[in-house]
Design a protein around this motif. Structure first.
Motif, short mmCIF file in Angstrom:
data_model
loop_
_atom_site.label_atom_id
_atom_site.label_comp_id
_atom_site.label_asym_id
_atom_site.label_seq_id
_atom_site.Cartn_x
_atom_site.Cartn_y
_atom_site.Cartn_z
N ASP A 6 -17.56 75.98 -2.89
CA ASP A 6 -16.89 75.73 -4.34
C ASP A 6 -17.15 76.56 -5.32
N LEU A 7 -18.09 77.12 -5.52
CA LEU A 7 -18.47 77.08 -6.74
C LEU A 7 -19.42 79.13 -6.72
N ARG A 8 -19.35 79.11 -5.75
CA ARG A 8 -20.19 80.06 -4.54
C ARG A 8 -20.02 81.88 -5.52
N GLY A 9 -18.50 81.68 -5.95
CA GLY A 9 -18.12 83.21 -6.75
C GLY A 9 -17.85 83.14 -8.14
N ALA A 10 -18.65 82.03 -8.86
CA ALA A 10 -17.91 81.47 -10.10
C ALA A 10 -18.87 82.72 -10.87
N SER A 11 -18.36 82.90 -12.10
CA SER A 11 -19.28 83.49 -12.78
C SER A 11 -18.40 83.07 -14.31
N LYS A 12 -18.82 84.06 -15.78
CA LYS A 12 -18.27 83.82 -16.65
C LYS A 12 -16.87 83.78 -17.50
N GLU A 13 -16.11 84.72 -16.31
CA GLU A 13 -14.79 84.55 -16.30
C GLU A 13 -13.90 82.91 -15.78
#
Length: 126
Positions: A6-13
């Motif tokens: 679920d968080l693989r592509g998570a970023s500061k955005e």
């Protein structure tokens, strides 16, 4: 735990709303730690100022009581907290947020997502 997917592509955005109460889920603690390491902003809704999520919270934490007279803890305060957050997001989102809500209702109506005798949406109430 599937937080890695679920968080693989998570970023500061991105923003993660972490909701958990004692006893805190090991998976949720790992997910919050991982998300914070990726620069994700963390909003914590929890039951104690000692919650393990608060060290990563980027906003004033939402602390709700979960005690109840029964054996089980109550999630009602947490649900009310989430509803308040959603209302604040909509209020701050202005016409664009209201447009998205209308589009969502139209899409759900088009696919007949709800049983026809159920409660009607807010926009259709008289």
């Amino acid at each position: 735990d599937t937080f890695a997917d679920d968080l693989r592509g998570a970023s500061k955005e991105d923003v993660l709303l972490a909701i958990s109460f004692a006893p805190y889920s090991r998976g949720m603690v790992h997910a919050v730690n991982y998300a914070a390491s990726r620069g994700v902003r963390i909003i914590a809704l929890t039951d104690s100022a000692l919650s393990p999520f608060l060290k990563h919270a980027n906003a004033v934490p939402l602390i709700v009581r979960t005690s109840s007279p029964s054996f089980f803890h109550s999630v009602v305060p947490a649900i009310a907290g989430v509803q308040a957050l959603v209302l604040l997001l909509i209020a701050n989102g202005g016409k664009e947020a209201l447009g998205e809500l209308s589009a969502t209702e139209e899409q759900l109506s088009a696919i007949e997502a709800y049983w026809p005798d159920g409660p009607r949406s807010i926009s259709r109430r008289e």
